[in-house]
Motif scaffolding. Structure first.
Motif, PDB file in Angstrom:
ATOM      1  N   GLU A  41       0.797  -1.226   0.000  1.00 26.45           N
ATOM      2  CA  GLU A  41       0.000   0.000   0.000  1.00 26.45           C
ATOM      3  C   GLU A  41       0.829   1.277   0.000  1.00 26.45           C
ATOM      4  OE1 GLU A  41      -2.622  -0.072   3.313  1.00 26.45           O
ATOM      5  OE2 GLU A  41      -3.833  -1.740   2.561  1.00 26.45           O
ATOM      6  N   GLU A  42       2.065   1.222   0.456  1.00 25.71           N
ATOM      7  CA  GLU A  42       2.798   2.444   0.765  1.00 25.71           C
ATOM      8  C   GLU A  42       3.973   2.700  -0.163  1.00 25.71           C
ATOM      9  OE1 GLU A  42       3.674   2.741   4.966  1.00 25.71           O
ATOM     10  OE2 GLU A  42       2.072   1.319   5.409  1.00 25.71           O
ATOM     11  N   THR A  43       3.904   2.234  -1.401  1.00 25.71           N
ATOM     12  CA  THR A  43       4.991   2.441  -2.349  1.00 25.71           C
ATOM     13  C   THR A  43       4.447   3.025  -3.643  1.00 25.71           C
ATOM     14  OG1 THR A  43       6.311   0.615  -1.447  1.00 25.71           O
ATOM     15  CG2 THR A  43       6.794   1.307  -3.708  1.00 25.71           C
ATOM     16  N   ASP A  44       4.971   4.189  -4.035  1.00 23.83           N
ATOM     17  CA  ASP A  44       4.629   4.781  -5.328  1.00 23.83           C
ATOM     18  C   ASP A  44       5.588   4.309  -6.413  1.00 23.83           C
ATOM     19  OD1 ASP A  44       2.509   6.352  -4.263  1.00 23.83           O
ATOM     20  OD2 ASP A  44       3.969   7.835  -3.560  1.00 23.83           O
ATOM     21  N   VAL A  45       6.863   4.173  -6.049  1.00 21.88           N
ATOM     22  CA  VAL A  45       7.884   3.696  -6.982  1.00 21.88           C
ATOM     23  C   VAL A  45       8.757   2.684  -6.253  1.00 21.88           C
ATOM     24  CG1 VAL A  45       9.830   4.316  -8.472  1.00 21.88           C
ATOM     25  CG2 VAL A  45       7.921   5.915  -8.197  1.00 21.88           C
ATOM     26  N   LEU A  46       9.037   1.570  -6.920  1.00 25.41           N
ATOM     27  CA  LEU A  46       9.910   0.535  -6.373  1.00 25.41           C
ATOM     28  C   LEU A  46      11.218   0.540  -7.145  1.00 25.41           C
ATOM     29  CD1 LEU A  46      10.506  -1.989  -4.650  1.00 25.41           C
ATOM     30  CD2 LEU A  46       9.354  -3.352  -6.418  1.00 25.41           C
ATOM     31  N   LEU A  47      12.324   0.777  -6.440  1.00 27.28           N
ATOM     32  CA  LEU A  47      13.650   0.720  -7.047  1.00 27.28           C
ATOM     33  C   LEU A  47      14.295  -0.604  -6.646  1.00 27.28           C
ATOM     34  CD1 LEU A  47      16.275   3.520  -7.342  1.00 27.28           C
ATOM     35  CD2 LEU A  47      16.958   1.258  -6.541  1.00 27.28           C
ATOM     36  N   VAL A  48      14.740  -1.372  -7.637  1.00 30.72           N
ATOM     37  CA  VAL A  48      15.270  -2.712  -7.403  1.00 30.72           C
ATOM     38  C   VAL A  48      16.745  -2.761  -7.781  1.00 30.72           C
ATOM     39  CG1 VAL A  48      15.012  -5.173  -7.904  1.00 30.72           C
ATOM     40  CG2 VAL A  48      13.000  -3.668  -7.967  1.00 30.72           C
ATOM     41  N   PHE A  49      17.587  -3.101  -6.807  1.00 34.27           N
ATOM     42  CA  PHE A  49      19.012  -3.313  -7.051  1.00 34.27           C
ATOM     43  C   PHE A  49      19.432  -4.538  -6.241  1.00 34.27           C
ATOM     44  CE2 PHE A  49      23.419  -0.992  -7.217  1.00 34.27           C
ATOM     45  CZ  PHE A  49      23.904  -1.991  -8.031  1.00 34.27           C
ATOM     46  N   THR A  50      18.936  -5.695  -6.664  1.00 34.14           N
ATOM     47  CA  THR A  50      19.250  -6.962  -6.015  1.00 34.14           C
ATOM     48  C   THR A  50      19.822  -7.916  -7.058  1.00 34.14           C
ATOM     49  OG1 THR A  50      17.028  -7.864  -6.384  1.00 34.14           O
ATOM     50  CG2 THR A  50      17.392  -6.644  -4.334  1.00 34.14           C
ATOM     51  N   ARG A  51      20.364  -9.038  -6.585  1.00 32.19           N
ATOM     52  CA  ARG A  51      20.984  -9.993  -7.513  1.00 32.19           C
ATOM     53  C   ARG A  51      20.792 -11.424  -7.018  1.00 32.19           C
ATOM     54  NH1 ARG A  51      25.701 -12.912  -7.899  1.00 32.19           N
ATOM     55  NH2 ARG A  51      26.531 -13.229 -10.023  1.00 32.19           N
ATOM     56  N   ARG A  52      20.027 -12.198  -7.766  1.00 29.02           N
ATOM     57  CA  ARG A  52      19.858 -13.636  -7.555  1.00 29.02           C
ATOM     58  C   ARG A  52      19.558 -13.999  -6.099  1.00 29.02           C
ATOM     59  NH1 ARG A  52      20.744 -15.976 -12.309  1.00 29.02           N
ATOM     60  NH2 ARG A  52      22.258 -15.086 -13.764  1.00 29.02           N
ATOM     61  N   LEU A  53      18.664 -13.249  -5.486  1.00 31.53           N
ATOM     62  CA  LEU A  53      18.256 -13.570  -4.122  1.00 31.53           C
ATOM     63  C   LEU A  53      17.359 -14.802  -4.134  1.00 31.53           C
ATOM     64  CD1 LEU A  53      17.465  -9.986  -2.775  1.00 31.53           C
ATOM     65  CD2 LEU A  53      19.612 -11.272  -2.625  1.00 31.53           C
ATOM     66  N   ASN A  54      17.390 -15.551  -3.045  1.00 29.77           N
ATOM     67  CA  ASN A  54      16.624 -16.796  -2.959  1.00 29.77           C
ATOM     68  C   ASN A  54      15.242 -16.599  -2.346  1.00 29.77           C
ATOM     69  OD1 ASN A  54      18.714 -18.406  -4.074  1.00 29.77           O
ATOM     70  ND2 ASN A  54      19.771 -18.377  -2.089  1.00 29.77           N
ATOM     71  N   THR A  55      14.777 -15.374  -2.314  1.00 30.27           N
ATOM     72  CA  THR A  55      13.457 -15.065  -1.754  1.00 30.27           C
ATOM     73  C   THR A  55      12.380 -15.929  -2.397  1.00 30.27           C
ATOM     74  OG1 THR A  55      14.154 -12.787  -1.372  1.00 30.27           O
ATOM     75  CG2 THR A  55      11.781 -13.218  -1.387  1.00 30.27           C
ATOM     76  N   ASP A  56      11.472 -16.414  -1.563  1.00 29.58           N
ATOM     77  CA  ASP A  56      10.373 -17.248  -2.048  1.00 29.58           C
ATOM     78  C   ASP A  56       9.183 -17.044  -1.122  1.00 29.58           C
ATOM     79  OD1 ASP A  56       9.016 -19.011  -3.633  1.00 29.58           O
ATOM     80  OD2 ASP A  56      10.438 -20.665  -3.402  1.00 29.58           O
ATOM     81  N   GLY A  57       8.097 -17.710  -1.406  1.00 30.46           N
ATOM     82  CA  GLY A  57       6.947 -17.665  -0.515  1.00 30.46           C
ATOM     83  C   GLY A  57       6.248 -16.319  -0.511  1.00 30.46           C
ATOM     84  N   ALA A  58       5.782 -15.902   0.667  1.00 29.06           N
ATOM     85  CA  ALA A  58       4.914 -14.732   0.794  1.00 29.06           C
ATOM     86  C   ALA A  58       5.592 -13.452   0.324  1.00 29.06           C
ATOM     87  CB  ALA A  58       4.458 -14.582   2.244  1.00 29.06           C
TER      88      ALA A  58
END
Length: 285
Positions: free
Chosen positions: A124-141
Protein backbone atom coordinates in the motif's frame (compact mmCIF):
# COMPACT_ATOMS: atom_id res chain seq x y z
CA UNK A 1 43.22 9.49 8.41
CA UNK A 2 40.14 10.70 6.54
CA UNK A 3 40.01 14.45 6.32
CA UNK A 4 36.59 16.00 6.80
CA UNK A 5 36.33 19.71 6.26
CA UNK A 6 34.81 22.40 4.15
CA UNK A 7 33.23 20.96 0.97
CA UNK A 8 35.55 21.20 -2.00
CA UNK A 9 34.86 21.42 -5.72
CA UNK A 10 36.02 18.13 -7.19
CA UNK A 11 35.91 17.00 -10.81
CA UNK A 12 34.20 13.70 -11.65
CA UNK A 13 34.51 12.88 -15.32
CA UNK A 14 33.34 16.03 -17.15
CA UNK A 15 30.87 17.16 -14.46
CA UNK A 16 31.37 18.82 -11.08
CA UNK A 17 30.10 17.93 -7.63
CA UNK A 18 30.48 19.47 -4.23
CA UNK A 19 31.25 16.89 -1.61
CA UNK A 20 33.18 16.81 1.67
CA UNK A 21 36.87 16.10 1.17
CA UNK A 22 36.75 12.89 3.19
CA UNK A 23 39.75 10.92 2.16
CA UNK A 24 41.61 12.86 -0.51
CA UNK A 25 44.33 15.42 0.17
CA UNK A 26 44.04 16.85 -3.35
CA UNK A 27 41.14 17.35 -5.74
CA UNK A 28 42.91 15.57 -8.58
CA UNK A 29 42.88 12.28 -6.68
CA UNK A 30 39.07 12.39 -6.53
CA UNK A 31 38.91 11.34 -10.15
CA UNK A 32 39.35 7.74 -9.04
CA UNK A 33 37.76 7.20 -5.59
CA UNK A 34 39.34 4.24 -3.77
CA UNK A 35 37.44 0.97 -3.62
CA UNK A 36 37.10 1.38 0.14
CA UNK A 37 34.73 4.28 -0.49
CA UNK A 38 32.27 1.80 -1.96
CA UNK A 39 32.53 -0.66 0.91
CA UNK A 40 32.47 1.52 4.01
CA UNK A 41 28.89 2.39 5.05
CA UNK A 42 30.04 5.21 7.33
CA UNK A 43 32.02 6.78 4.50
CA UNK A 44 29.14 6.27 2.09
CA UNK A 45 26.82 8.12 4.46
CA UNK A 46 29.28 11.02 4.61
CA UNK A 47 29.75 11.11 0.86
CA UNK A 48 25.97 11.15 0.49
CA UNK A 49 26.03 14.66 1.93
CA UNK A 50 27.46 16.21 -1.23
CA UNK A 51 25.61 18.99 -3.01
CA UNK A 52 25.56 19.82 -6.69
CA UNK A 53 27.40 22.92 -7.74
CA UNK A 54 24.97 25.69 -8.58
CA UNK A 55 24.10 25.79 -12.26
CA UNK A 56 21.61 28.41 -13.40
CA UNK A 57 21.05 26.49 -16.64
CA UNK A 58 19.55 23.43 -14.93
CA UNK A 59 16.26 22.67 -16.63
CA UNK A 60 13.39 22.64 -14.14
CA UNK A 61 11.49 20.14 -16.29
CA UNK A 62 12.78 17.19 -14.28
CA UNK A 63 11.35 18.73 -11.11
CA UNK A 64 8.04 19.43 -12.82
CA UNK A 65 7.35 15.76 -13.56
CA UNK A 66 5.44 15.71 -10.28
CA UNK A 67 3.43 18.50 -8.68
CA UNK A 68 5.21 20.72 -6.19
CA UNK A 69 3.28 19.50 -3.15
CA UNK A 70 3.04 15.84 -4.09
CA UNK A 71 5.05 13.35 -2.05
CA UNK A 72 6.60 10.28 -3.65
CA UNK A 73 7.01 7.14 -1.56
CA UNK A 74 10.09 5.38 -2.93
CA UNK A 75 10.96 1.90 -1.68
CA UNK A 76 14.51 0.80 -2.50
CA UNK A 77 15.53 -2.87 -2.41
CA UNK A 78 19.25 -3.50 -1.90
CA UNK A 79 20.74 -6.96 -2.31
CA UNK A 80 23.42 -6.91 -5.01
CA UNK A 81 26.45 -7.76 -2.93
CA UNK A 82 28.84 -7.98 -5.87
CA UNK A 83 28.19 -4.28 -6.49
CA UNK A 84 27.94 -3.08 -2.87
CA UNK A 85 24.39 -1.95 -3.51
CA UNK A 86 23.71 -0.81 0.05
CA UNK A 87 26.62 1.64 -0.02
CA UNK A 88 25.75 2.82 -3.53
CA UNK A 89 22.09 3.36 -2.68
CA UNK A 90 23.16 5.27 0.42
CA UNK A 91 24.96 7.70 -1.89
CA UNK A 92 21.80 7.91 -4.01
CA UNK A 93 19.70 8.58 -0.90
CA UNK A 94 21.88 11.56 -0.03
CA UNK A 95 21.66 12.87 -3.57
CA UNK A 96 17.86 12.59 -3.63
CA UNK A 97 17.60 14.32 -0.27
CA UNK A 98 19.41 17.34 -1.69
CA UNK A 99 17.93 17.38 -5.18
CA UNK A 100 14.50 15.71 -5.03
CA UNK A 101 13.02 16.70 -1.65
CA UNK A 102 9.57 15.43 -2.65
CA UNK A 103 10.90 11.86 -2.54
CA UNK A 104 10.43 10.00 0.75
CA UNK A 105 12.76 7.01 0.41
CA UNK A 106 12.89 3.81 2.44
CA UNK A 107 15.81 1.41 1.99
CA UNK A 108 15.24 -2.31 2.59
CA UNK A 109 18.66 -3.96 2.65
CA UNK A 110 19.03 -7.72 2.31
CA UNK A 111 22.00 -9.01 4.32
CA UNK A 112 22.51 -12.24 2.37
CA UNK A 113 21.06 -14.12 -0.59
CA UNK A 114 18.89 -16.08 1.86
CA UNK A 115 17.66 -13.09 3.86
CA UNK A 116 13.89 -12.60 3.80
CA UNK A 117 12.87 -9.13 5.03
CA UNK A 118 9.24 -8.09 4.91
CA UNK A 119 8.06 -6.40 1.71
CA UNK A 120 4.80 -5.28 3.28
CA UNK A 121 5.50 -1.72 2.10
CA UNK A 122 4.79 -2.87 -1.45
CA UNK A 123 1.15 -3.57 -0.62
CA UNK A 124 0.00 0.00 0.00
CA UNK A 125 2.80 2.44 0.77
CA UNK A 126 4.99 2.44 -2.35
CA UNK A 127 4.63 4.78 -5.33
CA UNK A 128 7.88 3.70 -6.98
CA UNK A 129 9.91 0.53 -6.37
CA UNK A 130 13.65 0.72 -7.05
CA UNK A 131 15.27 -2.71 -7.40
CA UNK A 132 19.01 -3.31 -7.05
CA UNK A 133 19.25 -6.96 -6.02
CA UNK A 134 20.98 -9.99 -7.51
CA UNK A 135 19.86 -13.64 -7.55
CA UNK A 136 18.26 -13.57 -4.12
CA UNK A 137 16.62 -16.80 -2.96
CA UNK A 138 13.46 -15.06 -1.75
CA UNK A 139 10.37 -17.25 -2.05
CA UNK A 140 6.95 -17.66 -0.51
CA UNK A 141 4.91 -14.73 0.79
CA UNK A 142 7.55 -12.03 0.25
CA UNK A 143 8.19 -13.00 -3.37
CA UNK A 144 4.42 -13.04 -3.91
CA UNK A 145 4.24 -9.48 -2.56
CA UNK A 146 6.90 -8.47 -5.08
CA UNK A 147 5.07 -10.22 -7.92
CA UNK A 148 1.72 -8.75 -6.88
CA UNK A 149 3.16 -5.23 -6.93
CA UNK A 150 4.37 -5.77 -10.50
CA UNK A 151 1.16 -7.53 -11.59
CA UNK A 152 -0.99 -4.56 -10.62
CA UNK A 153 1.18 -2.17 -12.62
CA UNK A 154 3.38 -0.71 -9.90
CA UNK A 155 6.06 1.72 -11.07
CA UNK A 156 9.53 0.12 -11.19
CA UNK A 157 13.08 1.45 -11.54
CA UNK A 158 15.63 -1.34 -12.05
CA UNK A 159 19.40 -0.98 -11.70
CA UNK A 160 21.97 -3.35 -13.21
CA UNK A 161 21.48 -6.78 -11.57
CA UNK A 162 17.73 -6.17 -11.25
CA UNK A 163 17.60 -8.14 -14.51
CA UNK A 164 18.27 -11.22 -12.36
CA UNK A 165 16.91 -9.83 -9.11
CA UNK A 166 15.29 -12.97 -7.68
CA UNK A 167 16.48 -16.45 -8.54
CA UNK A 168 12.95 -17.80 -8.16
CA UNK A 169 11.48 -15.29 -10.63
CA UNK A 170 14.00 -14.74 -13.40
CA UNK A 171 11.21 -13.95 -15.93
CA UNK A 172 10.94 -10.57 -14.15
CA UNK A 173 13.57 -9.37 -16.63
CA UNK A 174 11.58 -10.03 -19.78
CA UNK A 175 8.04 -9.75 -18.43
CA UNK A 176 8.42 -6.52 -16.46
CA UNK A 177 11.71 -4.80 -17.31
CA UNK A 178 11.58 -5.63 -21.00
CA UNK A 179 15.17 -6.84 -20.98
CA UNK A 180 16.99 -9.82 -22.39
CA UNK A 181 19.91 -10.41 -20.02
CA UNK A 182 22.42 -12.91 -21.39
CA UNK A 183 25.54 -12.38 -19.32
CA UNK A 184 28.14 -9.69 -19.84
CA UNK A 185 31.32 -8.90 -21.71
CA UNK A 186 34.73 -8.75 -20.07
CA UNK A 187 35.50 -6.22 -17.37
CA UNK A 188 38.22 -3.61 -17.35
CA UNK A 189 36.91 -1.49 -20.22
CA UNK A 190 35.12 1.82 -19.76
CA UNK A 191 31.95 2.01 -21.84
CA UNK A 192 30.94 5.26 -23.47
CA UNK A 193 27.30 5.92 -22.58
CA UNK A 194 25.47 7.89 -25.26
CA UNK A 195 21.95 9.19 -25.93
CA UNK A 196 20.02 6.89 -28.27
CA UNK A 197 18.76 8.31 -31.54
CA UNK A 198 15.47 10.13 -31.06
CA UNK A 199 15.60 9.95 -27.24
CA UNK A 200 17.16 13.32 -26.41
CA UNK A 201 13.85 14.99 -25.45
CA UNK A 202 12.72 12.27 -23.06
CA UNK A 203 12.28 13.78 -19.55
CA UNK A 204 14.45 11.07 -18.01
CA UNK A 205 17.39 12.47 -19.98
CA UNK A 206 16.92 16.08 -18.85
CA UNK A 207 20.37 17.47 -17.99
CA UNK A 208 21.96 14.05 -18.59
CA UNK A 209 25.03 14.15 -20.83
CA UNK A 210 27.10 11.28 -22.26
CA UNK A 211 29.49 9.81 -19.69
CA UNK A 212 31.79 6.87 -19.06
CA UNK A 213 30.53 3.79 -17.21
CA UNK A 214 32.97 1.71 -15.20
CA UNK A 215 31.26 -1.69 -15.29
CA UNK A 216 31.26 -4.40 -17.94
CA UNK A 217 28.58 -4.11 -20.62
CA UNK A 218 25.60 -6.41 -20.20
CA UNK A 219 24.42 -8.36 -23.24
CA UNK A 220 20.76 -7.38 -23.71
CA UNK A 221 20.25 -7.28 -27.47
CA UNK A 222 17.46 -7.43 -28.46
CA UNK A 223 15.34 -5.71 -25.82
CA UNK A 224 11.55 -6.01 -25.83
CA UNK A 225 9.69 -4.55 -28.81
CA UNK A 226 7.56 -2.67 -26.27
CA UNK A 227 10.60 -0.89 -24.81
CA UNK A 228 11.79 2.59 -25.77
CA UNK A 229 15.58 2.87 -25.91
CA UNK A 230 17.16 5.83 -24.10
CA UNK A 231 20.88 5.10 -23.76
CA UNK A 232 23.46 2.92 -25.46
CA UNK A 233 26.88 1.76 -24.30
CA UNK A 234 29.88 1.33 -26.54
CA UNK A 235 33.36 -0.10 -26.12
CA UNK A 236 35.96 -0.67 -28.83
CA UNK A 237 34.42 -4.05 -29.61
CA UNK A 238 30.82 -4.03 -28.38
CA UNK A 239 27.61 -2.00 -28.54
CA UNK A 240 24.56 -2.62 -26.34
CA UNK A 241 21.38 -0.94 -25.07
CA UNK A 242 21.97 0.21 -21.48
CA UNK A 243 18.78 2.09 -20.49
CA UNK A 244 15.16 2.00 -21.63
CA UNK A 245 11.55 2.46 -20.56
CA UNK A 246 8.30 0.59 -21.08
CA UNK A 247 4.87 0.32 -19.51
CA UNK A 248 3.68 -2.80 -17.72
CA UNK A 249 0.04 -3.12 -16.72
CA UNK A 250 -0.32 0.65 -16.88
CA UNK A 251 2.71 1.29 -14.68
CA UNK A 252 5.88 2.97 -15.88
CA UNK A 253 9.07 0.91 -15.89
CA UNK A 254 12.67 2.10 -16.29
CA UNK A 255 15.73 -0.13 -16.37
CA UNK A 256 19.45 0.50 -16.75
CA UNK A 257 22.18 -2.11 -16.91
CA UNK A 258 24.58 0.50 -15.51
CA UNK A 259 25.24 0.60 -11.79
CA UNK A 260 28.87 -0.24 -11.07
CA UNK A 261 30.07 1.23 -7.76
CA UNK A 262 31.89 4.06 -9.52
CA UNK A 263 28.85 4.91 -11.66
CA UNK A 264 27.33 6.33 -8.48
CA UNK A 265 30.11 8.94 -8.47
CA UNK A 266 28.93 10.23 -11.85
CA UNK A 267 26.57 13.19 -11.64
CA UNK A 268 24.92 12.22 -14.92
CA UNK A 269 24.16 8.73 -13.63
CA UNK A 270 22.63 10.10 -10.41
CA UNK A 271 20.52 12.55 -12.42
CA UNK A 272 19.42 9.68 -14.65
CA UNK A 273 18.11 7.72 -11.67
CA UNK A 274 16.50 10.80 -10.09
CA UNK A 275 14.70 11.59 -13.33
CA UNK A 276 13.63 7.96 -13.72
CA UNK A 277 12.07 7.95 -10.24
CA UNK A 278 10.15 11.18 -10.93
CA UNK A 279 9.02 9.94 -14.34
CA UNK A 280 7.90 6.56 -13.00
CA UNK A 281 6.00 8.23 -10.14
CA UNK A 282 3.79 10.06 -12.63
CA UNK A 283 2.05 6.76 -13.41
CA UNK A 284 0.53 6.58 -9.93
CA UNK A 285 -2.01 9.21 -10.90
Amino acid sequence: MPRVGKPSMVQFSHRSLYFPALFLPTASQALDPPDSACRCPRLAHQVAGFQMAEDSSIDQERHDMTSENERIALTMLSGSFEYDSEDSLTVLLGYLKENAPAVDATLIAYQSEDDNPSLELLEEETDVLLVFTRRLNTDGAELERFKSYCDRGGAVVGIRTASHAYQNWLPFDGEVLGGNYDGHYGSGMTARVEIAEGAREHPILTEVLPFGSHGSLYRNTPISASASLLLTGRTEEHFEPVAWTRTDGGGRVFYTSLGHQKDFWELDFLRLIENAVLWAAASKA
